[in-house]
Design a protein around this motif. Structure first.
Motif, PDB file in Angstrom:
ATOM      1  N   ALA A   4       0.818  -1.218   0.000  1.00 54.15           N
ATOM      2  CA  ALA A   4       0.000   0.000   0.000  1.00 54.15           C
ATOM      3  C   ALA A   4       0.849   1.264   0.000  1.00 54.15           C
ATOM      4  CB  ALA A   4      -0.939  -0.003   1.205  1.00 54.15           C
ATOM      5  N   SER A   5       2.043   1.190   0.583  1.00 51.99           N
ATOM      6  CA  SER A   5       2.893   2.382   0.664  1.00 51.99           C
ATOM      7  C   SER A   5       4.059   2.353  -0.326  1.00 51.99           C
ATOM      8  CB  SER A   5       3.445   2.525   2.088  1.00 51.99           C
ATOM      9  OG  SER A   5       4.208   1.394   2.448  1.00 51.99           O
ATOM     10  N   ARG A   6       4.095   1.343  -1.197  1.00 48.33           N
ATOM     11  CA  ARG A   6       5.220   1.208  -2.122  1.00 48.33           C
ATOM     12  C   ARG A   6       4.904   1.892  -3.447  1.00 48.33           C
ATOM     13  NH1 ARG A   6       6.873  -4.357  -1.615  1.00 48.33           N
ATOM     14  NH2 ARG A   6       8.175  -3.562   0.088  1.00 48.33           N
ATOM     15  N   SER A   7       5.817   2.745  -3.898  1.00 44.15           N
ATOM     16  CA  SER A   7       5.641   3.470  -5.155  1.00 44.15           C
ATOM     17  C   SER A   7       6.134   2.625  -6.326  1.00 44.15           C
ATOM     18  CB  SER A   7       6.428   4.782  -5.109  1.00 44.15           C
ATOM     19  OG  SER A   7       7.828   4.510  -5.081  1.00 44.15           O
ATOM     20  N   PRO A   8       5.736   2.970  -7.560  1.00 42.28           N
ATOM     21  CA  PRO A   8       6.242   2.241  -8.729  1.00 42.28           C
ATOM     22  C   PRO A   8       7.769   2.208  -8.784  1.00 42.28           C
ATOM     23  CG  PRO A   8       4.353   3.564  -9.365  1.00 42.28           C
ATOM     24  CD  PRO A   8       4.678   3.934  -7.943  1.00 42.28           C
ATOM     25  N   SER A   9       8.418   3.323  -8.429  1.00 42.44           N
ATOM     26  CA  SER A   9       9.891   3.339  -8.470  1.00 42.44           C
ATOM     27  C   SER A   9      10.471   2.374  -7.438  1.00 42.44           C
ATOM     28  CB  SER A   9      10.417   4.755  -8.230  1.00 42.44           C
ATOM     29  OG  SER A   9      10.058   5.218  -6.938  1.00 42.44           O
ATOM     30  N   GLN A  10       9.819   2.248  -6.292  1.00 46.98           N
ATOM     31  CA  GLN A  10      10.295   1.298  -5.282  1.00 46.98           C
ATOM     32  C   GLN A  10      10.072  -0.132  -5.741  1.00 46.98           C
ATOM     33  OE1 GLN A  10       7.956   2.959  -2.047  1.00 46.98           O
ATOM     34  NE2 GLN A  10       9.795   3.766  -1.058  1.00 46.98           N
ATOM     35  N   TRP A  11       8.937  -0.378  -6.440  1.00 44.38           N
ATOM     36  CA  TRP A  11       8.724  -1.700  -7.010  1.00 44.38           C
ATOM     37  C   TRP A  11       9.816  -2.009  -8.044  1.00 44.38           C
ATOM     38  CZ3 TRP A  11       6.285  -5.594  -5.201  1.00 44.38           C
ATOM     39  CH2 TRP A  11       5.093  -5.461  -4.479  1.00 44.38           C
ATOM     40  N   ARG A  12      10.189  -0.999  -8.812  1.00 43.02           N
ATOM     41  CA  ARG A  12      11.221  -1.202  -9.833  1.00 43.02           C
ATOM     42  C   ARG A  12      12.556  -1.585  -9.173  1.00 43.02           C
ATOM     43  NH1 ARG A  12      11.141   0.368 -14.940  1.00 43.02           N
ATOM     44  NH2 ARG A  12       9.445   1.847 -14.544  1.00 43.02           N
ATOM     45  N   GLU A  13      12.910  -0.877  -8.106  1.00 43.32           N
ATOM     46  CA  GLU A  13      14.149  -1.186  -7.395  1.00 43.32           C
ATOM     47  C   GLU A  13      14.122  -2.618  -6.858  1.00 43.32           C
ATOM     48  OE1 GLU A  13      14.666   1.701  -4.350  1.00 43.32           O
ATOM     49  OE2 GLU A  13      14.933   3.385  -5.734  1.00 43.32           O
ATOM     50  N   LEU A  14      12.976  -3.022  -6.307  1.00 43.41           N
ATOM     51  CA  LEU A  14      12.855  -4.373  -5.772  1.00 43.41           C
ATOM     52  C   LEU A  14      12.928  -5.406  -6.886  1.00 43.41           C
ATOM     53  CD1 LEU A  14      12.410  -6.210  -3.379  1.00 43.41           C
ATOM     54  CD2 LEU A  14       9.953  -5.736  -3.509  1.00 43.41           C
ATOM     55  N   SER A  15      12.291  -5.108  -8.011  1.00 38.21           N
ATOM     56  CA  SER A  15      12.335  -6.019  -9.158  1.00 38.21           C
ATOM     57  C   SER A  15      13.764  -6.179  -9.667  1.00 38.21           C
ATOM     58  CB  SER A  15      11.431  -5.501 -10.284  1.00 38.21           C
ATOM     59  OG  SER A  15      11.532  -6.301 -11.440  1.00 38.21           O
ATOM     60  N   GLU A  16      14.494  -5.076  -9.716  1.00 37.01           N
ATOM     61  CA  GLU A  16      15.881  -5.131 -10.179  1.00 37.01           C
ATOM     62  C   GLU A  16      16.742  -5.929  -9.206  1.00 37.01           C
ATOM     63  OE1 GLU A  16      16.802  -1.031 -10.583  1.00 37.01           O
ATOM     64  OE2 GLU A  16      15.805  -0.811 -12.546  1.00 37.01           O
ATOM     65  N   ALA A  17      16.474  -5.789  -7.903  1.00 37.48           N
ATOM     66  CA  ALA A  17      17.234  -6.556  -6.903  1.00 37.48           C
ATOM     67  C   ALA A  17      16.951  -8.046  -7.040  1.00 37.48           C
ATOM     68  CB  ALA A  17      16.879  -6.075  -5.496  1.00 37.48           C
ATOM     69  N   MET A  18      15.688  -8.409  -7.299  1.00 39.60           N
ATOM     70  CA  MET A  18      15.332  -9.816  -7.486  1.00 39.60           C
ATOM     71  C   MET A  18      15.975 -10.367  -8.755  1.00 39.60           C
ATOM     72  SD  MET A  18      13.432 -11.020  -5.008  1.00 39.60           S
ATOM     73  CE  MET A  18      12.632 -12.440  -5.763  1.00 39.60           C
ATOM     74  N   SER A  19      15.961  -9.594  -9.832  1.00 41.34           N
ATOM     75  CA  SER A  19      16.558 -10.042 -11.101  1.00 41.34           C
ATOM     76  C   SER A  19      18.058 -10.246 -10.948  1.00 41.34           C
ATOM     77  CB  SER A  19      16.272  -9.024 -12.208  1.00 41.34           C
ATOM     78  OG  SER A  19      14.884  -8.932 -12.470  1.00 41.34           O
ATOM     79  N   ALA A  20      18.717  -9.308 -10.245  1.00 41.56           N
ATOM     80  CA  ALA A  20      20.161  -9.441 -10.039  1.00 41.56           C
ATOM     81  C   ALA A  20      20.470 -10.685  -9.215  1.00 41.56           C
ATOM     82  CB  ALA A  20      20.706  -8.196  -9.349  1.00 41.56           C
ATOM     83  N   LEU A  21      19.649 -10.945  -8.191  1.00 42.45           N
ATOM     84  CA  LEU A  21      19.847 -12.141  -7.373  1.00 42.45           C
ATOM     85  C   LEU A  21      19.673 -13.404  -8.216  1.00 42.45           C
ATOM     86  CD1 LEU A  21      20.174 -13.668  -4.695  1.00 42.45           C
ATOM     87  CD2 LEU A  21      17.716 -13.317  -4.307  1.00 42.45           C
ATOM     88  N   GLN A  22      18.649 -13.434  -9.049  1.00 41.03           N
ATOM     89  CA  GLN A  22      18.409 -14.613  -9.874  1.00 41.03           C
ATOM     90  C   GLN A  22      19.558 -14.846 -10.855  1.00 41.03           C
ATOM     91  OE1 GLN A  22      14.552 -13.913 -11.581  1.00 41.03           O
ATOM     92  NE2 GLN A  22      13.462 -14.347  -9.675  1.00 41.03           N
ATOM     93  N   ARG A  23      20.100 -13.778 -11.403  1.00 37.16           N
ATOM     94  CA  ARG A  23      21.250 -13.932 -12.313  1.00 37.16           C
ATOM     95  C   ARG A  23      22.443 -14.533 -11.574  1.00 37.16           C
ATOM     96  NH1 ARG A  23      19.504  -8.791 -14.149  1.00 37.16           N
ATOM     97  NH2 ARG A  23      21.102  -7.771 -12.869  1.00 37.16           N
ATOM     98  N   ASP A  24      22.659 -14.054 -10.339  1.00 34.49           N
ATOM     99  CA  ASP A  24      23.793 -14.559  -9.562  1.00 34.49           C
ATOM    100  C   ASP A  24      23.560 -15.997  -9.117  1.00 34.49           C
ATOM    101  OD1 ASP A  24      25.016 -12.143  -9.908  1.00 34.49           O
ATOM    102  OD2 ASP A  24      24.539 -11.373  -7.904  1.00 34.49           O
ATOM    103  N   LEU A  25      22.310 -16.363  -8.827  1.00 33.81           N
ATOM    104  CA  LEU A  25      22.004 -17.755  -8.497  1.00 33.81           C
ATOM    105  C   LEU A  25      22.275 -18.661  -9.695  1.00 33.81           C
ATOM    106  CD1 LEU A  25      18.656 -17.332  -6.485  1.00 33.81           C
ATOM    107  CD2 LEU A  25      20.840 -18.148  -5.570  1.00 33.81           C
ATOM    108  N   ALA A  26      21.838 -18.232 -10.878  1.00 36.55           N
ATOM    109  CA  ALA A  26      22.056 -19.016 -12.093  1.00 36.55           C
ATOM    110  C   ALA A  26      23.545 -19.171 -12.367  1.00 36.55           C
ATOM    111  CB  ALA A  26      21.360 -18.350 -13.281  1.00 36.55           C
ATOM    112  N   GLU A  27      24.302 -18.116 -12.153  1.00 37.49           N
ATOM    113  CA  GLU A  27      25.741 -18.164 -12.401  1.00 37.49           C
ATOM    114  C   GLU A  27      26.429 -19.093 -11.399  1.00 37.49           C
ATOM    115  OE1 GLU A  27      29.910 -17.114 -12.327  1.00 37.49           O
ATOM    116  OE2 GLU A  27      28.514 -16.714 -10.687  1.00 37.49           O
ATOM    117  N   ALA A  28      25.931 -19.081 -10.142  1.00 42.51           N
ATOM    118  CA  ALA A  28      26.527 -19.936  -9.117  1.00 42.51           C
ATOM    119  C   ALA A  28      26.277 -21.405  -9.400  1.00 42.51           C
ATOM    120  CB  ALA A  28      25.963 -19.560  -7.742  1.00 42.51           C
ATOM    121  N   VAL A  29      25.037 -21.733  -9.799  1.00 37.18           N
ATOM    122  CA  VAL A  29      24.741 -23.141 -10.065  1.00 37.18           C
ATOM    123  C   VAL A  29      25.480 -23.619 -11.307  1.00 37.18           C
ATOM    124  CG1 VAL A  29      22.658 -22.867 -11.501  1.00 37.18           C
ATOM    125  CG2 VAL A  29      22.870 -24.844  -9.988  1.00 37.18           C
ATOM    126  N   SER A  30      25.699 -22.733 -12.270  1.00 31.19           N
ATOM    127  CA  SER A  30      26.432 -23.126 -13.482  1.00 31.19           C
ATOM    128  C   SER A  30      27.897 -23.400 -13.160  1.00 31.19           C
ATOM    129  CB  SER A  30      26.325 -22.035 -14.556  1.00 31.19           C
ATOM    130  OG  SER A  30      27.072 -20.889 -14.197  1.00 31.19           O
TER     131      SER A  30
END
Length: 270
Positions: A163-189
Motif C-alpha cells: 500500500a505504501s510502495r511506489s512504482p519506483s520502489q517496485w522497480r528497485e525491488l524487481s531489479e534486486a530480485m533479477s540481479a539475485l536470480q542472475r547470480d544464483l544461475a551463475e553460481a549453479v552453473s
C-alpha cells in the motif's frame, strides 16, 4: 432557541426545565455552572438552581458555539472578553477544521489503498506491472495469490507494505530480485557447493530481498526452499533460470539453516 424560550418560559427555569429547553443534560448544566461558563442567576430558598431568561440566552449561545466546534475556553473568551473578535475566533476555528478535513482525506486515501492492497496485492495496472517486472510477468499472479494466502499474516504484511510502495520502489525491488536470480544461475552453473560461504551469502541475500514482501525467518526460508523444489510450477520457474537451480537452491538453504542451528528436517513456517 430563543423563540423556544420566549414561547415556553414565563418564569425562571429549574435546571431540569433548562436542560429540556436546550437539549442538554442536567449533568452538563451542573458542569458549566461549576466551571463558571454559564451559571444560574438565582436559586430557590432551598438552594436549587433557577435560570432566568438571560441565563438561558447565554446557554443558547454556548450551545451554538459548541456545535461550531469551539472549546469551552474559547467560548468563554467569546462571551466574556469584550476585546475578543468573534469573527477572528471563528475564522481560526474554520482553519483548524480545514486542516482536520485534509488529514481525514489523507487518512481516507490511505485506507482506500490499504483496502485495495489487501484485495489486489500490487497497486499498479497490468501494463505498468509488465513494464516494471518484464513482459513475461502475469499480473494475475498477485491477485491469484490472495485466494491462496489471503487469510495469512504474511499476506496482510505484504498488503501493508504494498500500500505504501511506489512504482519506483517496485522497480528497485524487481531489479534486486533479477540481479539475485542472475547470480544464483551463475553460481549453479559454476557448481558452487551448497554450504560454502558463497552459497550461504546468496541464501542470506535471498532472505533479505524477500523480506521486502514480508519478514522471512530462516525457518520460513527452509519451507520456501522445499516448495521451490517440490512444486512443479516453482521448480520449472527456477530451473528455467538455471539448470538444476530449484534443487541446488533448496540444498543451499538447508545447509545455511544448519549453520544457524536449524534442522531443516523439522523446520516449520514460523
Amino acid at each position: 432557541m430563543t423563540s423556544m424560550v420566549d414561547e415556553a418560559l414565563d418564569e425562571d427555569a429549574t435546571v431540569g426545565v433548562a436542560a429540556d429547553l436546550l437539549g442538554l443534560t442536567v449533568r452538563t448544566l451542573h458542569h458549566w455552572d461549576e466551571i463558571g461558563l454559564a451559571s444560574p442567576s438565582r436559586r430557590t430558598p432551598a438552594g436549587y438552581r433557577l435560570y432566568t431568561w438571560d441565563d438561558l440566552e447565554r446557554l443558547s449561545r454556548v450551545v451554538a458555539y459548541r456545535e461550531a466546534g469551539l472549546t469551552l475556553d474559547a467560548i468563554r473568551d467569546v462571551l466574556d472578553d469584550a476585546s475578543t473578535e468573534i469573527g477572528d475566533t471563528l475564522r481560526e476555528q474554520r482553519a483548524q477544521l480545514a486542516e482536520r478535513i485534509n488529514d481525514l482525506q489523507r487518512l481516507d486515501e490511505r485506507l482506500e489503498r490499504m483496502t485495495d492492497a489487501h484485495e489486489r496485492g500490487i497497486l499498479m495496472g497490468d501494463d505498468e506491472q509488465r513494464e516494471i517486472f518484464g513482459e513475461g510477468w502475469d499480473p494475475q499472479q498477485s491477485r491469484g495469490a490472495r485466494y491462496v494466502w489471503g487469510g495469512s499474516r504474511q499476506w496482510a504484511q505484504f498488503a501493508e507494505r504494498s500500500a505504501s510502495r511506489s512504482p519506483s520502489q517496485w522497480r528497485e525491488l524487481s531489479e534486486a530480485m533479477s540481479a539475485l536470480q542472475r547470480d544464483l544461475a551463475e553460481a549453479v552453473s559454476r557448481r558452487v557447493e551448497p554450504g560454502s560461504a558463497e552459497a550461504d551469502a546468496l541464501v542470506e541475500r535471498h532472505r533479505e530481498v524477500f523480506s521486502h514482501f514480508f519478514p522471512l525467518t530462516r525457518q520460513m526460508q527452509v519451507c520456501l526452499g522445499r516448495m521451490f523444489e517440490a512444486d512443479p510450477g516453482f521448480s520449472s520457474y527456477y530451473d528455467g533460470i538455471g539448470d538444476g537451480l530449484a534443487s541446488w537452491f533448496r540444498q543451499s538453504i538447508d545447509e545455511s539453516a544448519r549453520h544457524h542451528g536449524i534442522d531443516p528436517e523439522t523446520a516449520t513456517w514460523e
